[in-house]
Design a protein around this motif. Sequence first.
Motif, PDB file in Angstrom:
ATOM      1  N   TRP A 232       2.590  15.653  -5.065  1.00 44.67           N
ATOM      2  CA  TRP A 232       3.130  16.795  -5.596  1.00 44.67           C
ATOM      3  C   TRP A 232       4.515  16.913  -6.076  1.00 44.67           C
ATOM      4  CZ3 TRP A 232       1.157  21.467  -6.932  1.00 44.67           C
ATOM      5  CH2 TRP A 232       2.223  22.515  -6.984  1.00 44.67           C
ATOM      6  N   LEU A 233       5.298  16.072  -5.528  1.00 43.00           N
ATOM      7  CA  LEU A 233       6.880  16.053  -6.073  1.00 43.00           C
ATOM      8  C   LEU A 233       6.988  15.393  -7.274  1.00 43.00           C
ATOM      9  CD1 LEU A 233       8.429  15.677  -2.176  1.00 43.00           C
ATOM     10  CD2 LEU A 233       8.499  17.910  -3.744  1.00 43.00           C
ATOM     11  N   ALA A 242       2.769   9.951  -9.631  1.00 42.85           N
ATOM     12  CA  ALA A 242       1.889  10.652  -9.422  1.00 42.85           C
ATOM     13  C   ALA A 242       0.587  10.108  -9.529  1.00 42.85           C
ATOM     14  CB  ALA A 242       1.818  12.204  -9.982  1.00 42.85           C
ATOM     15  N   PHE A 243       0.299   9.657 -10.749  1.00 44.30           N
ATOM     16  CA  PHE A 243      -0.978   9.081 -11.214  1.00 44.30           C
ATOM     17  C   PHE A 243      -1.351   7.962 -10.254  1.00 44.30           C
ATOM     18  CE2 PHE A 243      -3.112   5.513 -13.442  1.00 44.30           C
ATOM     19  CZ  PHE A 243      -4.316   5.865 -13.612  1.00 44.30           C
ATOM     20  N   ALA A 244      -0.434   7.186  -9.933  1.00 42.00           N
ATOM     21  CA  ALA A 244      -0.682   5.988  -8.977  1.00 42.00           C
ATOM     22  C   ALA A 244      -1.388   6.457  -7.563  1.00 42.00           C
ATOM     23  CB  ALA A 244       0.548   5.049  -8.870  1.00 42.00           C
ATOM     24  N   ALA A 281       2.729   1.487  -8.623  1.00 41.04           N
ATOM     25  CA  ALA A 281       3.888   2.230  -7.779  1.00 41.04           C
ATOM     26  C   ALA A 281       4.993   1.143  -7.655  1.00 41.04           C
ATOM     27  CB  ALA A 281       3.115   2.397  -6.585  1.00 41.04           C
ATOM     28  N   LEU A 282       4.391  -0.245  -7.279  1.00 43.35           N
ATOM     29  CA  LEU A 282       5.327  -1.164  -7.058  1.00 43.35           C
ATOM     30  C   LEU A 282       6.076  -1.494  -8.287  1.00 43.35           C
ATOM     31  CD1 LEU A 282       6.660  -3.258  -4.820  1.00 43.35           C
ATOM     32  CD2 LEU A 282       4.803  -4.771  -5.671  1.00 43.35           C
ATOM     33  N   GLY A 283       5.429  -1.683  -9.558  1.00 42.80           N
ATOM     34  CA  GLY A 283       6.001  -1.844 -10.730  1.00 42.80           C
ATOM     35  C   GLY A 283       7.088  -0.844 -10.990  1.00 42.80           C
TER      36      GLY A 283
END
Length: 555
Positions: A232-233, A242-244, A281-283
């Motif tokens: 959400w943030l 957000a997509f990840a 997300a890690l990338g």
Amino acid sequence: MLLHAANVALLFGLLRCYRVAPGIAGVAALVFAVHPVHTEAVANVVGRSELLGMLFGGLMWWAWVAARRAKRHRIKVWVWRGAAAVAYLAALLSKENMVTLPAALWLAEVLVARRRCFLRGALTARLRSLWKVTASFWVLAAALIPYFWLRSLAGEGTAQMPGVGVVTLAGYTLWQRAIIMLEVGLIWYRLLLVGYPLRPQYDGTNIPVIPDWNEWKLLGLLLHAGLVAALWLTWRRVPLVAFAIGFWFITLSVVSNVPIPLGTLVGERWLYVPSVGYAIALGYAVWLVWSHALWLEARLKARMGASRHWHLRAEVTRLCLLLLVASLVGSYVYRTAQRNLDWRDNYTLFSRFIETDPQHPIGYVNLGETLVRRQPQQARVFYEHALRVEPRLISANILLTVLDIEDKAFEQARARLERMLVREPPYLVLPSGEWGLIHALYARVLAALGEREAALSEAQTALRYAPEGPQPLFVVGETLVTIGERDAAIEVYRRLVRLLPLAPVPHAQLGILLLETGDAKAAERELRLAAELAPDKPFIRAWLEKARQQAASQP
């Protein structure tokens, strides 16, 4: 390996299609390429369905992006969307859990158009933009029609089929399954972050299945709530994160055991597609720290009076980041290489399983099954060890009974089966291949001991319990032949021929019985099929020759 490499390339290419920075896409693709949790999917032939599902899902995604980019050419748009629907159908036919991919694609497309859909203009204009993004997804929804039609032809629905496996969460309500998986779901994050230890089996034996609240379930709830809050943030300013997060939840939903209880609680190969969210997300995290170091260095260069200490700090930050990423990727590479050795064959895999999980009886059962043809006595040792770990384990008892029958130890087999039948559930859900096999083996033992009527009764019970179960039908067929019920045996083998049209043994047995009853022409037909399916079996050729001679002599 080629399929996995293609999926890595697709992941990098699709991220670049959405203008993701090369550094982010590169780190995400690298982590996805070497993550140890993917070993089961890549090194185990059953996992090929996951690889194919992601490959066709990636092609669906690529075709959809191509359609959006060709918006000025209406014909090209619909050609690309049609190609996306075909690729989506292929993904569904590869693996059922790919059904969620359009939802993840929709999330990506909405985040691309988030300013038009949520942030700018009048409410009607925003709703119109949102509908414009969403409406075209009916093309992908149309692919579900042939898919579910094919499932209906196969007799499949959306529930776990009886007899496929032990469904650990069967009988629990939706709310209870959600509570249980809050704790079990912590394994997902351990497998993603650490990738160790890896196991071929995750069920109620090595995972607590308790529908009551405890500190681990609270931790799982906080973790999931934190991810939802992060989604959400970040959806406005950092849509990639957000997509990840959304991709992780969407693609994991079907295999989470919450909407549908499955045959196992956790499957490492099930994380093959959802782990894309973790890799992205890690990338992004690596890119963020690196960008911050570059920004700091640029500011310092702009301020000529900055001390050498701050320049050194920027350099150290980048060096530490490189070392951290190298260590993480290196640990993943090492664990993947080690795990690949475990997947060399069944014996190696289950030998490793009993080392890492000595209190799980299935490891000993599966290890025994790898040895039963070559070393039956050693297999018996493993089956008995499994029973010492779990005395009520039905599969170990069944396999020991089969060994007893092969050794002509019928009284020992009878005693073992009677102890099992005492524990038969009073309200058994039918069909049940497992209990059908137990009754079939009991009938086989009774027939060998000369108790004809009792054997016939047990055979009928087995047929009622598992009318379409190949294993029980084989044993019942042998039993009926032993007690002289030839006509009933013919009907059983007819069922087997219908269930297993490419198996030579049912055709051969049916042909022999038909020949013994005088129907030489029908016997010749079945034996010919058996000989075509198994040309290296001399006994089938011998019976086929007898059938031909009798058929030639008949008017």
